[in-house]
Design an enzyme around this catalytic site. Structure first.
Site, mmCIF file in Angstrom:
data_model
loop_
_atom_site.group_PDB
_atom_site.id
_atom_site.type_symbol
_atom_site.label_atom_id
_atom_site.label_comp_id
_atom_site.label_asym_id
_atom_site.label_seq_id
_atom_site.Cartn_x
_atom_site.Cartn_y
_atom_site.Cartn_z
ATOM 1 N N CYS A 118 -0.480 2.421 -4.315
ATOM 2 C CA CYS A 118 -1.277 3.606 -4.596
ATOM 3 C C CYS A 118 -0.403 4.851 -4.457
ATOM 4 O O CYS A 118 0.452 4.921 -3.575
ATOM 5 C CB CYS A 118 -2.461 3.696 -3.637
ATOM 6 S SG CYS A 118 -3.732 2.444 -3.900
ATOM 7 N N HIS A 132 0.844 -1.187 0.000
ATOM 8 C CA HIS A 132 0.000 0.000 0.000
ATOM 9 C C HIS A 132 0.887 1.248 0.000
ATOM 10 O O HIS A 132 2.064 1.193 0.378
ATOM 11 C CB HIS A 132 -0.892 0.015 1.240
ATOM 12 C CG HIS A 132 -1.863 -1.119 1.289
ATOM 13 N ND1 HIS A 132 -2.951 -1.187 0.453
ATOM 14 C CD2 HIS A 132 -1.915 -2.231 2.065
ATOM 15 C CE1 HIS A 132 -3.635 -2.292 0.711
ATOM 16 N NE2 HIS A 132 -3.034 -2.947 1.683
#
Length: 463
Positions: free
Chosen positions: A196, A155
């Site tokens: 991301c 992430h």
């Protein structure tokens, strides 16, 4: 020069190389070409993040079959997926529906709690003494003629890559690169980053004269996407891969002539991947001169194209989902379509209810901090944007001490940010505050301390 313009130049360069790359490959002096080093990192844990470890295991198989010696491959992954209670095939991990077991034979050098920011930075900077009693103790022992390939999957958010219990900030990674360059520990470095907002780690930060090229799954302000989201594939109920990662690897899995595999440039690979990743913008940062290098000079290549394990067909349908939404969609699908007993259904319903409750608490706390800051500093509101719609501000190295100070204070006074992935897309507003005023952290920290005096300390694992 802006990122968009750089991307356009890269694509122009790709077009230039694409037509003649195989006929006139980059000429490298093999006599002086050093070793190849590979660092593979899955920075997450838990079943909902199955795809991250699947990506890294796939990368390991690809790199190993390309002839990179095991002693030059360093792998970090928590290793809680293969034998997870939810795994329908214990001891196996797949990176696509009905795909091969990519877990078999993977040597994991650092697992469990050893997967953290501190260890990662020591590994890539070659701090062997500090890693002596941790995991296998392997570090990148590279020299001035060596090349390094780093594949990081996890992430991310504005200027941050995640680890299970801490954050890696862009300035910390950049400092490591500066140290490595100063010590002459690499010739060229290539990074493939799946996260991301991965572009925010390099946009305006990674210099063009570092002999480092970074290719990211997403731009500075967009989500990356999970794929092969088999919520309907009983009993996985999760995503088996990430769109960027599976795209670049599956393209190399498809049989090619050994000449094509060896001479293909990084620009060629970038063009292919950028074209086929449809949900996010694959970006390129840093030293564009490296783009004309052979990809095989970093990841190796396989002479024998008849190897059955490499005869994998690319999939056209990947069922993508924003990485931010995977956990919630897992639960929702199981409740709607899963073959659940009544107790199992009640347990999942309670889990979803608890997640939503904790999300509301997190939202309330962070919004309140934002409101109090703009009340104290109304002059910055128009520059930083609204809490739910932050303005796009390019990061710079001077803002990170302020940014880190604020986020550390939230973790200390409110709830652990690294242990609650849900917060990741809420942090851009705090980065913006520090871009506008890199001395604002003392004001914000005081507000954080007051805002979190009555917050429960059991907020954890909120996705």
């Amino acid at each position: 020069m802006g990122v968009f313009n750089l991307a356009v130049l890269a694509l122009f360069a790709v077009g230039s190389f694409a037509g003649n790359n195989n006929q006139n490959p980059t000429k490298e002096n093999d006599l002086y070409e050093g070793k190849k080093w590979v660092v593979l990192v899955a920075g997450s844990k838990g079943w909902s993040n199955y795809r991250h470890q699947a990506d890294i295991c796939h990368a390991y198989q690809l790199i190993k079959s390309n002839g990179i010696p095991e002693e030059n491959i360093i792998t970090m992954m928590v290793d809680d997926i293969a034998y997870n209670i939810r795994n329908p095939t214990p001891g196996e991990i797949i990176n696509k529906p009905k795909g091969p077991n990519v877990y078999q034979g993977v040597v994991i050098d650092y697992k469990g709690a050893d997967v953290n920011k501190s260890n990662f930075l020591k590994i890539i900077t070659g701090d062997q003494e500090a890693m002596q009693s941790i995991g296998t103790g392997k570090v990148v022992k590279s020299g001035k003629n060596d090349k390094i390939f780093i594949n990081f999957v996890d992430h991310g958010t504005t200027g941050i890559l995640g680890f299970p219990d801490d954050y890696l900030y862009a300035d910390e990674l950049n400092d490591a690169f500066i140290s490595m360059r100063g010590n002459g520990t690499y010739k060229k470095m290539l990074l493939y980053i799946e996260a991301c907002e991965a572009g925010s780690m390099f946009d305006g930060i990674l210099s063009e004269d570092t002999n480092i090229l970074a290719i990211t799954a997403s731009g500075p302000r967009e989500s990356a996407y999970a794929c092969y989201c088999g919520f309907d594939l009983f009993p996985f109920y999760t995503c088996l891969g990430d769109e960027f990662s599976t795209t670049w690897m599956e393209d190399l899995d498809v049989p090619n002539s050994s000449k094509s595999s060896k001479t293909r440039s990084i620009f060629n690979d970038f063009r292919e991947v950028r074209t086929n990743v449809t949900r996010s913008n694959v970006m390129m940062y840093g030293d564009f001169d490296i783009g004309s290098e052979r990809f095989s000079s970093f990841i190796g290549y396989r002479e024998n194209s008849d190897d059955v394990s490499r005869k994998v067909q690319k999939s056209s349908k990947k069922n993508t989902v924003s990485s931010r939404d995977v956990h919630e969609k897992e639960i929702q699908y199981q409740l709607a379509h899963g073959k659940l007993s009544v107790p199992e259904s009640l347990k999942l319903s309670a889990e979803l209810s608890q997640i939503n409750k904790m999300r509301s608490v997190i939202d309330s706390v962070l919004k309140n901090i934002y409101s109090e800051v703009v009340k104290a500093r109304p002059d910055i509101k128009s520059e930083i944007g609204d809490f739910s719609e932050p303005n796009y501000l390019k990061l710079n190295l001077s803002m990170f001490p302020c940014y880190r100070s604020i986020l550390n204070q939230i973790t200390e006074s409110c709830f652990s940010l690294p242990k609650n992935p849900y917060v990741l897309d809420k942090l851009t507003i705090f980065a913006n505050m520090c871009v506008v005023d890199n001395q604002i952290d003392q004001l914000v920290r005081n507000i954080v301390f007051k805002s979190c005096s009555n917050i429960s300390d059991n907020i954890i694992n909120v996705h």
